[in-house]
Design a protein around this motif. Structure first.
Motif, mmCIF file in Angstrom:
data_model
loop_
_atom_site.group_PDB
_atom_site.id
_atom_site.type_symbol
_atom_site.label_atom_id
_atom_site.label_comp_id
_atom_site.label_asym_id
_atom_site.label_seq_id
_atom_site.Cartn_x
_atom_site.Cartn_y
_atom_site.Cartn_z
ATOM 1 N N GLN A 1 0.828 -1.188 0.000
ATOM 2 C CA GLN A 1 0.000 0.000 0.000
ATOM 3 C C GLN A 1 0.874 1.253 0.000
ATOM 4 O O GLN A 1 1.941 1.275 0.604
ATOM 5 C CB GLN A 1 -0.912 0.004 1.227
ATOM 6 C CG GLN A 1 -2.042 -1.008 1.145
ATOM 7 C CD GLN A 1 -2.855 -1.084 2.421
ATOM 8 O OE1 GLN A 1 -2.370 -1.519 3.454
ATOM 9 N NE2 GLN A 1 -4.093 -0.647 2.348
ATOM 10 N N PHE A 2 0.403 2.300 -0.701
ATOM 11 C CA PHE A 2 1.094 3.579 -0.735
ATOM 12 C C PHE A 2 0.380 4.515 0.238
ATOM 13 O O PHE A 2 -0.740 4.963 -0.025
ATOM 14 C CB PHE A 2 1.082 4.161 -2.143
ATOM 15 C CG PHE A 2 1.849 3.323 -3.132
ATOM 16 C CD1 PHE A 2 3.218 3.467 -3.258
ATOM 17 C CD2 PHE A 2 1.200 2.390 -3.923
ATOM 18 C CE1 PHE A 2 3.933 2.690 -4.161
ATOM 19 C CE2 PHE A 2 1.900 1.608 -4.827
ATOM 20 C CZ PHE A 2 3.280 1.760 -4.946
ATOM 21 N N ILE A 3 1.022 4.808 1.362
ATOM 22 C CA ILE A 3 0.388 5.533 2.458
ATOM 23 C C ILE A 3 1.180 6.808 2.764
ATOM 24 O O ILE A 3 2.405 6.775 2.865
ATOM 25 C CB ILE A 3 0.301 4.658 3.727
ATOM 26 C CG1 ILE A 3 -0.496 3.381 3.432
ATOM 27 C CG2 ILE A 3 -0.310 5.420 4.885
ATOM 28 C CD1 ILE A 3 -0.448 2.361 4.534
ATOM 29 N N ASN A 4 0.485 7.922 2.906
ATOM 30 C CA ASN A 4 1.092 9.172 3.346
ATOM 31 C C ASN A 4 1.141 9.155 4.878
ATOM 32 O O ASN A 4 0.092 9.151 5.537
ATOM 33 C CB ASN A 4 0.250 10.357 2.868
ATOM 34 C CG ASN A 4 0.885 11.694 3.207
ATOM 35 O OD1 ASN A 4 1.532 11.837 4.238
ATOM 36 N ND2 ASN A 4 0.665 12.680 2.351
ATOM 37 N N PRO A 5 2.342 9.154 5.478
ATOM 38 C CA PRO A 5 2.418 9.022 6.941
ATOM 39 C C PRO A 5 1.872 10.233 7.691
ATOM 40 O O PRO A 5 1.518 10.128 8.864
ATOM 41 C CB PRO A 5 3.921 8.843 7.190
ATOM 42 C CG PRO A 5 4.588 9.460 6.008
ATOM 43 C CD PRO A 5 3.670 9.212 4.854
ATOM 44 N N SER B 1 -0.863 12.208 6.705
ATOM 45 C CA SER B 1 -2.332 12.242 6.693
ATOM 46 C C SER B 1 -2.962 10.886 6.992
ATOM 47 O O SER B 1 -4.162 10.794 7.220
ATOM 48 C CB SER B 1 -2.823 12.716 5.320
ATOM 49 O OG SER B 1 -2.445 11.776 4.312
ATOM 50 N N ASN B 2 -2.125 9.835 6.978
ATOM 51 C CA ASN B 2 -2.608 8.458 7.126
ATOM 52 C C ASN B 2 -3.670 8.136 6.077
ATOM 53 O O ASN B 2 -4.657 7.447 6.344
ATOM 54 C CB ASN B 2 -3.169 8.200 8.526
ATOM 55 C CG ASN B 2 -3.233 6.702 8.832
ATOM 56 O OD1 ASN B 2 -2.343 5.954 8.421
ATOM 57 N ND2 ASN B 2 -4.258 6.260 9.544
ATOM 58 N N MET B 3 -3.441 8.640 4.858
ATOM 59 C CA MET B 3 -4.313 8.340 3.726
ATOM 60 C C MET B 3 -3.546 7.467 2.740
ATOM 61 O O MET B 3 -2.328 7.603 2.579
ATOM 62 C CB MET B 3 -4.773 9.616 3.028
ATOM 63 C CG MET B 3 -5.541 10.577 3.925
ATOM 64 S SD MET B 3 -7.190 9.974 4.355
ATOM 65 C CE MET B 3 -8.086 10.374 2.861
ATOM 66 N N ALA B 4 -4.260 6.569 2.088
ATOM 67 C CA ALA B 4 -3.658 5.683 1.093
ATOM 68 C C ALA B 4 -4.279 5.966 -0.268
ATOM 69 O O ALA B 4 -5.383 6.522 -0.353
ATOM 70 C CB ALA B 4 -3.893 4.222 1.463
ATOM 71 N N ILE B 5 -3.560 5.595 -1.335
ATOM 72 C CA ILE B 5 -4.197 5.661 -2.641
ATOM 73 C C ILE B 5 -4.949 4.356 -2.867
ATOM 74 O O ILE B 5 -4.509 3.279 -2.463
ATOM 75 C CB ILE B 5 -3.194 5.912 -3.786
ATOM 76 C CG1 ILE B 5 -2.194 4.754 -3.926
ATOM 77 C CG2 ILE B 5 -2.457 7.221 -3.595
ATOM 78 C CD1 ILE B 5 -1.356 4.854 -5.194
ATOM 79 N N GLY B 6 -6.115 4.475 -3.469
ATOM 80 C CA GLY B 6 -6.940 3.296 -3.711
ATOM 81 C C GLY B 6 -7.907 3.537 -4.842
ATOM 82 O O GLY B 6 -8.157 4.682 -5.240
ATOM 83 N N LEU B 7 -8.455 2.473 -5.395
ATOM 84 C CA LEU B 7 -9.403 2.574 -6.497
ATOM 85 C C LEU B 7 -10.720 3.152 -5.990
ATOM 86 O O LEU B 7 -11.195 2.784 -4.906
ATOM 87 C CB LEU B 7 -9.651 1.203 -7.119
ATOM 88 C CG LEU B 7 -8.423 0.432 -7.609
ATOM 89 C CD1 LEU B 7 -8.866 -0.863 -8.277
ATOM 90 C CD2 LEU B 7 -7.592 1.271 -8.562
#
Length: 205
Positions: free
Chosen positions: A1-5, A7-13
């Motif tokens: 998973q690609f996660i921004n540490p 914002s704790n947001m991930a990229i997803g479909l």
């Protein structure tokens, strides 16, 4: 998973909009560990270029692409079908394929193909595990229509992951079979009936 540490947001479909359709958008989402729609794999591109692509676990035949509007800020990222760019209409050379250092590639070899042609050899190579790690193929019409699918060093599938009746040439057992990167040339054996076909990004299958 690609996660921004931060914002704790991930990229997803994005949800909805059709399952695994071309143009399906990728969005930032709250992290959901183990979610297939947020899981992506980095794999070698299939065109022999040496580049890498990001594949979706939820849609395994799709890769992440920027929409065709140029690389401007805010450009959309979406899924698009991974279109394999195939072999050239004529062989690069005769003999065995070599890398820039003159090394042979690891390979899976099969004789007596059901379709004893170069396209038949390509179909066989595409059916193998780890196809994205292949750089080309070699084909010999006689004897027995021999097809060799070429892998970069240390990417050769294990024996358990291969079909019955094939031979496996491993660079860890044979020191000359440690080729890597795009195919550079053939051995140029004038008497050879073996032909070297790199996977070439200029030609559509």
């Amino acid at each position: 998973q690609f996660i921004n540490p931060e914002s704790n947001m991930a990229i997803g479909l994005e949800s909805g909009g059709g399952a695994c359709s071309n143009g399906k958008r990728v969005r930032s989402q709250t992290v959901n560990y183990g979610d297939d729609g947020q899981t992506f794999y980095l794999k070698r591109a299939k065109d022999g270029s040496g580049y890498w692509q990001i594949y979706s676990k939820a849609c395994p035949d799709k890769v992440l692409e920027i929409t065709g509007v140029g690389c401007r800020a805010g450009a959309e990222i979406q899924l698009y079908i991974d279109q394999f760019l195939g072999i050239p209409p004529a062989p690069l050379d005769t003999g065995f394929c070599l890398d820039t250092k003159g090394k042979y590639y690891e390979q899976v070899m099969r004789e007596d193909l059901p379709d004893p042609t170069v396209p038949g050899c390509l179909d066989f190579c595409k059916s193998l595990d780890g196809f994205e790690n292949q750089v080309g193929l070699m084909f010999s019409p006689n004897p027995g229509s021999t097809c060799c699918c070429l892998y970069e060093h240390e990417t050769l599938p294990s024996t358990d992951d291969l079909p019955d009746g094939v031979a496996r040439l491993d660079g860890n057992r044979f020191s000359m079979y440690k080729g890597s990167g795009p195919v550079a040339r053939g051995t140029e054996w004038s008497s050879s009936i073996t032909e070297c076909y790199p996977y070439d990004g200029k030609y559509i299958k």
